[in-house]
Design an enzyme around this catalytic site. Structure first.
Site, PDB file in Angstrom:
ATOM      1  NE  ARG A   1       1.439 -12.878 -21.179  1.00 53.87           N
ATOM      2  CZ  ARG A   1       2.234 -12.214 -20.330  1.00 53.87           C
ATOM      3  NH1 ARG A   1       1.927 -12.186 -19.046  1.00 53.87           N
ATOM      4  NH2 ARG A   1       3.294 -11.581 -20.753  1.00 53.87           N
TER       5      ARG A   1
ATOM      6  CG  HIS B   1      -3.292 -16.610 -29.441  1.00 54.03           C
ATOM      7  ND1 HIS B   1      -3.040 -17.802 -28.795  1.00 54.03           N
ATOM      8  CD2 HIS B   1      -2.111 -16.189 -29.967  1.00 54.03           C
ATOM      9  CE1 HIS B   1      -1.741 -18.094 -28.925  1.00 54.03           C
ATOM     10  NE2 HIS B   1      -1.164 -17.143 -29.635  1.00 54.03           N
TER      11      HIS B   1
ATOM     12  N   PRO C   1      -4.147  -5.097 -19.741  1.00 54.13           N
ATOM     13  CG  PRO C   1      -5.635  -5.812 -21.375  1.00 54.13           C
ATOM     14  CD  PRO C   1      -4.556  -6.305 -20.476  1.00 54.13           C
ATOM     15  CD  GLU C   2      -2.345  -0.823 -15.488  1.00 52.30           C
ATOM     16  OE1 GLU C   2      -2.594   0.313 -15.053  1.00 52.30           O
ATOM     17  OE2 GLU C   2      -1.218  -1.333 -15.404  1.00 52.30           O
TER      18      GLU C   2
END
Length: 304
Positions: free
Chosen positions: A127, A101, A2-3
């Site tokens: 992650r 997650h 995500p930017e």
């Protein structure tokens, strides 16, 4: 990853929770990039007051009701969050099952509502490279070194050109950058450095350089002021466009409401190595800079 546009879109999507009270905090996996605080349950009873963004970090402020006995406002609490490589914040109705997650669930509701109308905010991160931390403990470490926001008035062609050239402005004769050599690193690497400007990730750097007609490996100090001006304009335009379109949906990123972005449908070159250039039909090429793929058009973006 995500930017900036994805994080800005996430921030906006959290607005429906403003004014809602925290009913419960559940931590399922505290080991992210840094260990989650062990006292997050202290947020129960606090109200979500505001959500701000700095670079790719979300700064979430919670306030308490006035203490009737002390007759004063209790201190606010602030979280600083980062979505890491694969994280997202998603809203679900109360009672939604925890997914794999989902490492943190915060349950919100209006002060006069029962659980059936509550909303669960899930922090999802396959992650586990993101972060959920107390702002006061980590803000200096994470934020103090950051450059200007790309969509702010502080990020200008004048700023970027003088930073690259290490030249002194007339109104800042004490600037010690005049004693340093101009920056010769590839321009793509420079605009992706957080101390130069925040939030210009690989997707948006690649697209901005294509639109500006600049080869990603061009030594930064070789660019003219006019070229820098065009590049800054495209960085601002493309980030603003991405925000309007809800960011890019790459891999499994979604925003808090569960919706996905559409900016990826407008990409010109990112991820399109070997395809034809949208402008001249020449096959797009790819090089690696600092380990990141950099797709470009050899014709439209010639190396000086």
């Amino acid at each position: 990853m995500p930017e900036l546009p994805e994080v800005e879109t996430t921030k906006t999507s959290l607005k429906p929770l403003l004014g809602q009270q925290v009913n419960a905090v559940q931590v399922f996996q505290p080991k992210l990039r840094w260990q989650m605080p062990s006292d997050l349950e202290d947020l129960v009873g606090y109200t979500l007051h505001s959500v701000e963004r700095r670079a790719k970090y979300l700064i979430i402020t919670f306030t308490q009701a006035i203490n009737e006995q002390a007759q004063q406002q209790l201190p606010a609490r602030q979280l600083i969050m980062h979505l890491g490589m694969s994280g997202s914040l998603q809203q679900h109705p109360f009672g939604t099952d925890k997914r794999k997650h989902d490492h943190l669930i915060i349950t919100f509701s209006a002060a006069d509502c029962v659980n059936s109308t509550a909303t669960q905010l899930h922090y999802h991160d396959p992650r586990r490279f993101g972060a959920v931390l107390w702002y006061e403990d980590y803000s200096s470490k994470l934020l103090d070194h950051l450059g200007p926001e790309p969509l702010s008035p502080d990020f200008t062609a004048d700023y970027l050109y003088h930073l690259i050239q290490r030249t002194v402005k007339a109104d800042d004769a004490s600037d010690k950058t005049s004693k340093k050599r101009p920056i010769a690193r590839p321009i793509k690497s420079v605009i992706m450095e957080q101390k130069v400007v925040v939030g210009v990730g690989n997707i948006y750097a690649t697209e901005s350089l294509y639109l500006a007609g600049i080869h990603p490996a061009t030594p930064a100090h070789q660019l003219s002021y006019d070229q820098i001006s065009v590049l800054v304009k495209h960085i601002k335009d493309i980030l603003q466009k991405a925000i309007v379109l809800g960011g890019s949906t790459l891999r499994d990123f979604t925003i808090a409401s569960g919706q996905t972005g559409y900016f990826q449908q407008t990409l010109n070159v990112y991820g399109k190595q070997g395809e034809k250039c949208p402008h001249c039909d020449m096959p797009l090429d790819n090089i690696k800079l600092n380990g990141r793929a950099s797709v470009y058009c050899p014709n439209c973006q010639p190396l000086p």
